[in-house]
Design a protein around this motif. Structure first.
Motif, mmCIF file in Angstrom:
data_model
loop_
_atom_site.group_PDB
_atom_site.id
_atom_site.type_symbol
_atom_site.label_atom_id
_atom_site.label_comp_id
_atom_site.label_asym_id
_atom_site.label_seq_id
_atom_site.Cartn_x
_atom_site.Cartn_y
_atom_site.Cartn_z
ATOM 1 N N ALA A 66 -15.659 -1.851 -5.683
ATOM 2 C CA ALA A 66 -14.708 -2.904 -6.039
ATOM 3 C C ALA A 66 -15.179 -3.691 -7.260
ATOM 4 C CB ALA A 66 -14.488 -3.832 -4.850
ATOM 5 N N LYS A 67 -16.471 -4.010 -7.281
ATOM 6 C CA LYS A 67 -17.004 -4.754 -8.428
ATOM 7 C C LYS A 67 -16.945 -3.935 -9.702
ATOM 8 C CE LYS A 67 -20.003 -7.956 -5.909
ATOM 9 N NZ LYS A 67 -21.399 -8.394 -5.627
ATOM 10 N N SER A 68 -17.159 -2.628 -9.579
ATOM 11 C CA SER A 68 -17.086 -1.775 -10.771
ATOM 12 C C SER A 68 -15.673 -1.727 -11.336
ATOM 13 C CB SER A 68 -17.568 -0.350 -10.446
ATOM 14 O OG SER A 68 -16.595 0.358 -9.681
ATOM 15 N N LEU A 69 -14.688 -1.991 -10.480
ATOM 16 C CA LEU A 69 -13.288 -2.020 -10.901
ATOM 17 C C LEU A 69 -12.834 -3.433 -11.268
ATOM 18 C CD1 LEU A 69 -11.868 0.342 -8.120
ATOM 19 C CD2 LEU A 69 -12.116 0.909 -10.542
ATOM 20 N N ASN A 70 -13.777 -4.388 -11.178
ATOM 21 C CA ASN A 70 -13.481 -5.794 -11.503
ATOM 22 C C ASN A 70 -12.352 -6.363 -10.651
ATOM 23 O OD1 ASN A 70 -15.417 -6.017 -13.668
ATOM 24 N ND2 ASN A 70 -14.014 -4.775 -14.913
ATOM 25 N N ILE A 71 -12.337 -5.990 -9.375
ATOM 26 C CA ILE A 71 -11.329 -6.533 -8.461
ATOM 27 C C ILE A 71 -11.659 -7.996 -8.181
ATOM 28 C CG2 ILE A 71 -10.355 -6.388 -6.133
ATOM 29 C CD1 ILE A 71 -10.941 -3.367 -6.221
ATOM 30 N N PRO A 72 -10.752 -8.913 -8.453
ATOM 31 C CA PRO A 72 -11.048 -10.331 -8.220
ATOM 32 C C PRO A 72 -11.166 -10.646 -6.737
ATOM 33 C CG PRO A 72 -8.768 -10.056 -8.914
ATOM 34 C CD PRO A 72 -9.415 -8.716 -9.048
ATOM 35 N N TYR A 73 -12.097 -11.528 -6.434
ATOM 36 C CA TYR A 73 -12.369 -11.889 -5.044
ATOM 37 C C TYR A 73 -12.618 -13.391 -4.977
ATOM 38 C CZ TYR A 73 -14.693 -12.319 -0.540
ATOM 39 O OH TYR A 73 -15.036 -12.698 0.737
ATOM 40 N N ALA A 131 -11.325 -4.074 1.554
ATOM 41 C CA ALA A 131 -11.931 -3.555 0.330
ATOM 42 C C ALA A 131 -11.328 -2.210 -0.062
ATOM 43 C CB ALA A 131 -13.438 -3.436 0.506
ATOM 44 N N ARG A 132 -11.154 -1.318 0.926
ATOM 45 C CA ARG A 132 -10.613 0.014 0.584
ATOM 46 C C ARG A 132 -9.168 -0.077 0.120
ATOM 47 N NH1 ARG A 132 -9.214 3.553 -1.546
ATOM 48 N NH2 ARG A 132 -9.526 5.807 -1.317
ATOM 49 N N THR A 133 -8.404 -0.996 0.712
ATOM 50 C CA THR A 133 -7.025 -1.207 0.258
ATOM 51 C C THR A 133 -7.006 -1.670 -1.190
ATOM 52 O OG1 THR A 133 -6.403 -1.852 2.529
ATOM 53 C CG2 THR A 133 -4.865 -2.402 0.759
ATOM 54 N N ALA A 134 -7.840 -2.656 -1.502
ATOM 55 C CA ALA A 134 -7.883 -3.203 -2.861
ATOM 56 C C ALA A 134 -8.323 -2.156 -3.877
ATOM 57 C CB ALA A 134 -8.813 -4.409 -2.899
ATOM 58 N N ILE A 135 -9.259 -1.303 -3.492
ATOM 59 C CA ILE A 135 -9.718 -0.240 -4.395
ATOM 60 C C ILE A 135 -8.576 0.704 -4.733
ATOM 61 C CG2 ILE A 135 -11.170 1.835 -4.497
ATOM 62 C CD1 ILE A 135 -13.283 0.169 -2.874
ATOM 63 N N GLU A 136 -7.836 1.123 -3.714
ATOM 64 C CA GLU A 136 -6.723 2.045 -3.948
ATOM 65 C C GLU A 136 -5.673 1.415 -4.857
ATOM 66 O OE1 GLU A 136 -4.943 5.728 -3.724
ATOM 67 O OE2 GLU A 136 -6.904 5.091 -2.940
ATOM 68 N N LEU A 137 -5.346 0.160 -4.606
ATOM 69 C CA LEU A 137 -4.358 -0.529 -5.430
ATOM 70 C C LEU A 137 -4.817 -0.633 -6.881
ATOM 71 C CD1 LEU A 137 -3.545 -3.343 -2.861
ATOM 72 C CD2 LEU A 137 -1.859 -1.722 -3.750
ATOM 73 N N THR A 138 -6.057 -1.051 -7.065
ATOM 74 C CA THR A 138 -6.572 -1.278 -8.416
ATOM 75 C C THR A 138 -6.711 0.018 -9.187
ATOM 76 O OG1 THR A 138 -7.757 -3.217 -7.601
ATOM 77 C CG2 THR A 138 -8.448 -2.337 -9.724
ATOM 78 N N GLU A 139 -7.165 1.068 -8.524
ATOM 79 C CA GLU A 139 -7.292 2.367 -9.204
ATOM 80 C C GLU A 139 -5.946 2.887 -9.690
ATOM 81 O OE1 GLU A 139 -11.299 4.418 -7.316
ATOM 82 O OE2 GLU A 139 -9.365 4.869 -6.387
ATOM 83 N N ASN A 140 -4.878 2.388 -9.060
ATOM 84 C CA ASN A 140 -3.541 2.831 -9.463
ATOM 85 C C ASN A 140 -2.793 1.768 -10.263
ATOM 86 O OD1 ASN A 140 -2.798 5.599 -8.107
ATOM 87 N ND2 ASN A 140 -4.045 4.468 -6.619
#
Length: 611
Positions: A178-185, A51-60
């Motif tokens: 992650a959900k606030s960033l709409n990261i697909p899961y 989750a933390r990896t995906a957050i960092e990627l998506t924020e960038n």
């Protein structure tokens, strides 16, 4: 036509890529229905590290897909109950990241990767404050600062916590972010093999466990965050379908190196099933119970840690406390149920309910009031310090564009993990890996035709695995494997028992030719068969490494080599070659002068502060 039970099952071939190419070649020309998914970054595993990896990627701005074999939010992270380390100095102002690093290295018996240790300990204050900003409801002091408690072998109160449900609260925070960033899961997706060729990863083959449809993932980068391998043991703190070696096995089969597999941590305090039922056997009683003052007693009423560790007592290193409990039990001073007593009833009941709410509620449901009665506990396999060898500045493995994070990796914890460092590692390295991938070229590679053809043969072979005429169930072989590991590779080991265990594991592998998988690709049998294939791959590595390391260090204790030797201050790497698995050594680097100075200063936990 069913696969004969005399025919090798491709799931269990030591070279799964060639096995898929050899099995049912006549099927290669037949079409097979699968979903094709292309994504710049594929994250396999949806716990805190993924989750933390995906957050960092998506924020960038990097497009990312997270997949997990369970429902969203149902990850092993939730079982890390007691806390997360960061040298904030909120209660003990002398604490800093250097001392945190020194404690980590000492607990790891100095075979940790110093770069890994420095990376995690230096970053953790920022990561902890970030979690607080994102909504993690850490317990607070009266003046509003994040509260901190003692954990074993920590020189200062360094472990931040949310009662005794820290992992759950942390994962909730990350999932909401992650959900606030709409990261697909995508959930209920089981990865069976990574697709790699010419030392580069191209994606993965997976099965949708709800629909039985195959998925071919194509990715520019793949991040493994699929957990460790403590569930190789029958008595373990995970659920049975967690930590079954998925991450290390997938990486190894793709060409990555594994490191220090012999180091498996046995947490001192797992529940004893004979008293609480098999459902609870081995489940963790958080170290927070001892961190808040819990004491260990044998059946004679002795506070036996006074014999083994008169200064640090119950808060000595986990390997020390676990071996002490095992010794008390083996020498006849254990309970009738095969454990010892953990007692915190000298603490005020309101304090226990406030600081240990989950433990209090759990045992209340089982008929035990921990504010009045002791708990029965015994050591349980809890954490794998070994795993995938990575570059700790980037998370890269030996396979290009393949990364690993969290318990799938090795290096930061050395021979024994400092309590409270597992959650710390996940959030630090998730950010590090994400930052590194963002800086790289995200252009989608073209999957070579031979790799796609191989993926389709893998799918055909998996279908064939579910059409067999064998008479052995995957669950039976997993139970046998776990029994071997409990008996032959537990807290205390020697060459004779390890060799015997290794030969028995070979026999279990041979029995996979008679495997029966009923119910198709959505069945429990199929998932267990895939788990078994991962478990066999890593089990052999654990036994080989334990035989190779002829010394005792941290969680690896050899009764035939009971001393620690400086010549063995090395890491053991496990590598796949054309002729089979191979072991080799690598010297451990020295820490930076800053950390060495903190080691020389000799900080140590003062237990009397809890009295």
């Amino acid at each position: 036509m069913p696969m004969s039970h005399n025919q090798p099952n491709p799931l269990f071939n030591r070279n799964p890529s060639s096995a898929a190419d050899e099995v049912n070649r006549s099927q290669a020309s037949r079409s097979i229905d699968y979903e094709y998914v292309s994504v710049p970054v594929l994250v396999i595993g949806a716990g805190a590290a993924g989750a933390r990896t995906a957050i960092e990627l998506t924020e960038n701005g990097m497009e990312t897909l997270v997949i997990g074999k369970r429902d969203h939010g149902d990850a092993h992270t939730t079982w890390a109950a007691g806390g997360i380390n960061a040298a904030l100095g909120n209660l003990d102002s002398d604490d800093d990241w250097r001392i945190h690093a020194a404690d980590t290295l000492k607990e790891g018996h100095f075979v940790n990767d110093p770069m890994a240790v420095e990376t995690v300990t230096k970053a953790m204050p920022d990561r902890l404050h970030e979690l607080a900003r994102w909504g993690t409801p850490f317990d607070r002091t009266d003046d509003g600062r994040i509260n901190q408690r003692y954990f074993g072998a920590q020189s200062f109160r360094r472990t931040a916590f949310v009662g005794d449900r820290t992992g759950e609260a942390l994962l909730d925070t990350l999932i909401k972010r992650a959900k606030s960033l709409n990261i697909p899961y995508r959930e209920n997706v089981l990865v069976t093999e990574l697709l790699a060729d010419d030392n580069r990863v191209y994606g993965a083959v997976a099965v949708n466990l709800e629909t039985a449809k195959f998925i071919l993932f194509e990715a520019a980068h793949v991040v493994l965050a699929a957990g460790g391998y403590s569930a190789l043991y029958g008595r373990h703190s995970s659920r049975d379908d967690e930590n079954t070696a998925d991450g290390p096995a997938l990486a190894y089969r793709a060409g990555a190196n594994l490191l220090d597999l012999e180091f498996v941590q046995f947490h001192p305090t797992g529940m004893v099933g004979d008293r609480y039922s098999d459902e609870w056997d081995g489940r963790l009683v958080t170290e927070a119970v001892r961190g808040e003052g819990g004491r260990l007693y044998n059946s004679d009423g002795e506070r036996f840690m006074e014999r083994y560790s008169p200064n640090q007592l119950e808060l000595d290193a986990r390997d020390v406390v676990a071996r002490a409990i095992a010794t008390e039990i083996s020498e006849g001073r254990g309970t009738d149920n095969g454990g010892v007593y953990l007692d915190i009833s000298h603490r005020d009941a309101a304090f226990i309910r406030e600081r240990l709410p989950r433990m209090y509620e759990r045992f209340q449901r089982l008929g035990v009031d921990i504010s009045k009665q002791p708990i029965e506990v015994a050591p349980t396999a809890h954490y794998s310090m070994g795993g995938v060898d990575i570059d700790w500045t980037t998370g890269r493995t030996a396979v290009d564009r393949l990364y690993a994070v969290g318990e799938t990796t090795a290096g930061v914890h050395g021979a024994n993990r400092l309590g409270g460092n597992s959650l710390a590692e996940t959030v630090v390295m998730g950010k590090v890996v994400g930052e590194h991938i963002v800086d790289l070229d995200a252009e989608m590679p073209t999957m070579p035709n031979k790799v796609r053809a191989h993926a389709e043969r893998v799918m055909h072979s998996l279908v064939a695995c579910t059409d067999t005429d064998g008479d052995v169930s995957p669950s039976a072989l997993i139970a046998d494997l776990r029994g071997v590991m409990d008996e032959h590779a537990g807290i205390i080991r020697d060459a004779e028992t390890l060799w015997s265990g290794f030969e028995t594991i070979r026999e279990i592998r041979d029995r996979t030719t008679s495997l029966r998988i009923e119910g198709g690709l959505t069945s429990d049998d199929f998932e267990l068969a895939v788990d078994l294939s991962f478990m066999l791959t890593v089990t052999e590595g654990v036994l080989r490494g334990a035989l190779k390391r002829e010394e005792s260090r941290g969680a690896h204790f050899r009764s035939d080599f009971p001393e620690t030797h400086e010549s063995w201050r090395q890491n053991i790497l496990y590598t796949q070659t054309d002729t089979g698995p191979a072991l080799w050594h690598r010297d451990v680097a020295r820490p930076t002068p800053e950390i060495e100075s903190a080691i020389d200063e000799g900080y140590e936990l003062e237990y009397h502060l809890l009295e």
